[in-house]
Motif scaffolding. Sequence first.
Motif, short mmCIF file in Angstrom:
data_model
loop_
_atom_site.label_atom_id
_atom_site.label_comp_id
_atom_site.label_asym_id
_atom_site.label_seq_id
_atom_site.Cartn_x
_atom_site.Cartn_y
_atom_site.Cartn_z
N THR A 68 0.57 -1.22 -0.41
CA THR A 68 -0.05 0.24 -0.20
C THR A 68 1.25 1.61 0.23
O THR A 68 0.24 2.20 -1.04
CB THR A 68 -1.10 0.16 1.16
OG1 THR A 68 -0.09 -0.25 2.68
CG2 THR A 68 -1.63 -1.06 1.06
N GLN A 78 -3.41 4.49 -5.80
CA GLN A 78 -3.81 3.59 -4.19
C GLN A 78 -4.46 2.41 -4.66
O GLN A 78 -4.75 1.88 -5.22
CB GLN A 78 -4.69 4.47 -3.41
CG GLN A 78 -6.28 4.62 -4.17
CD GLN A 78 -6.94 5.34 -2.95
OE1 GLN A 78 -6.80 5.60 -2.01
NE2 GLN A 78 -8.29 5.77 -4.11
N TRP A 102 -6.77 -7.17 -3.65
CA TRP A 102 -6.37 -5.72 -3.79
C TRP A 102 -7.06 -5.00 -5.13
O TRP A 102 -6.76 -6.00 -5.60
CB TRP A 102 -5.11 -5.12 -4.18
CG TRP A 102 -4.08 -5.73 -2.50
CD1 TRP A 102 -3.83 -7.06 -2.21
CD2 TRP A 102 -4.39 -4.86 -1.07
NE1 TRP A 102 -2.85 -7.07 -0.88
CE2 TRP A 102 -3.52 -5.60 -0.69
CE3 TRP A 102 -4.40 -3.89 -0.89
CZ2 TRP A 102 -2.72 -5.02 0.32
CZ3 TRP A 102 -4.64 -3.44 0.69
CH2 TRP A 102 -3.62 -4.11 1.57
N GLU A 119 -8.28 -5.39 -9.88
CA GLU A 119 -8.18 -6.22 -9.25
C GLU A 119 -7.15 -7.30 -8.80
O GLU A 119 -7.21 -8.40 -10.64
CB GLU A 119 -9.84 -6.41 -8.83
CG GLU A 119 -10.66 -5.72 -8.53
CD GLU A 119 -11.83 -5.46 -7.89
OE1 GLU A 119 -12.17 -7.04 -7.35
OE2 GLU A 119 -12.83 -4.66 -7.64
N THR A 167 -7.02 -0.44 -2.37
CA THR A 167 -7.88 -0.49 -1.06
C THR A 167 -7.96 -2.15 -1.15
O THR A 167 -7.93 -2.54 -2.41
CB THR A 167 -9.01 -0.31 -1.87
OG1 THR A 167 -9.13 -0.16 -2.93
CG2 THR A 167 -8.66 1.37 -0.85
N ARG A 168 -8.60 -2.74 -0.21
CA ARG A 168 -8.26 -4.37 0.21
C ARG A 168 -10.28 -4.21 -0.28
O ARG A 168 -11.38 -3.48 -0.37
CB ARG A 168 -7.99 -5.11 1.53
CG ARG A 168 -7.28 -5.16 1.99
CD ARG A 168 -6.90 -5.65 2.97
NE ARG A 168 -5.81 -6.02 3.92
CZ ARG A 168 -4.86 -6.57 3.44
NH1 ARG A 168 -5.06 -7.57 2.91
NH2 ARG A 168 -3.22 -6.72 3.88
#
Length: 396
Positions: free
Chosen positions: A293, A335, A325, A310, A337-338
């Motif tokens: 991240t 960025q 992610w 993803e 993000t999960r």
Amino acid sequence: MSDTVHVRELTDDELTDAWNLGRHAFGSDPQPPPHATAAMPGLTRYGAFDHTGRLRGKAVDLHHEQWWSGRAVSAADVAGVAVAPEARGRGVARALLTGLLRGAHDRGAAVSALFPTVTAPYRACGWDVAGVLRTVDLPTVALPRHRPAPHLTVRAGTPADLPAVVALYERLARDRCGLLTRRGALFDRDYGGDSLPFDGLTLVEHDGQLAGYAGWDRGRGYGGDAVLTVEEVFACTADAARELVAVLASWHSVAPTLRLCLLDGDAISAHLPLEALREHEQQPWMHRPVDVTRAVAARGWPAHVRGHVEFRLTDELADWNTGTWRLEVADGEAQLTRVTAEAGLHLSVRGFALLYSGAGTARSVADAGLLRAAGTDPGALDLLASGGAAQLLDYF
């Protein structure tokens, strides 16, 4: 010997033992330099100890920063990894690198690079080869000679010129990928003292402003085997580059060989007879994320690139990186993000390293077995590789 080792930071009174372990591994001089056995700012030294308390391995986390498209990214660059001969093949290096990564993560590092003596153990721990530091030789006599440009001043540099040298390097390095910032305690010794880090320093100035420089070491002798080693050479204009090349050409009568490392596509390379170069040495370097991240958010990205993808990432040594992610890139930012949904792209941490550093495409990473597409077009992950190829010029 028990296979279990305990990894922790070394204390000052353990540094001599660590030096001797490294000396045996790398064939170093028996007499350690002063900094090797004293506390040093800007690094963390780790040791692996067996159940009896004996030192079985050691490694160093160098608190560097790397430039990534205009932004300085905190790095845990690895050096001095050594394992006692009797302890090799027992997981000591893996335990050391796991401890080093956890400590680096705790102090906020985002990425990591190293120069391996052997690649397999580091690949097993998530690093992969991202580039090669090439040292090349050129016949000095083959360099073009130019008449001195009247609007430029050429002079010998002094320690008082080092701040300008550092500033010019930063100007040229910051918009590239992977190059060290040369900031912080580890570089203050070379670039912030009362002496030059080279035998000689040649400066090219325009209207009193530094436009190029070459730091060189003369070596010994003046016969057919004499070598002038250019430790670093940079220019920010074509005129300054031509001037520096002409100065280097002037050494042809006493140093028939010029030895240097080149920055890909820079002003100096554009004025050298590259067809005449010979490879002197190649040193592969490896890269991996410490924290994915941070690695994505901290760096710069091409402003024209937009998209999202993803993927599932697996990282055995740094479990905080493992998960599914969503990568989003837009307007020079990115960025991770999960997400909870399943992803058709399954990427290993080595594959992440290759894409992030621009060392491969998604398809080539898939061909290498580091990305499984499961019926999904792997090319979607080229978004992670959109920042361009990385390069290192500093050996550590």
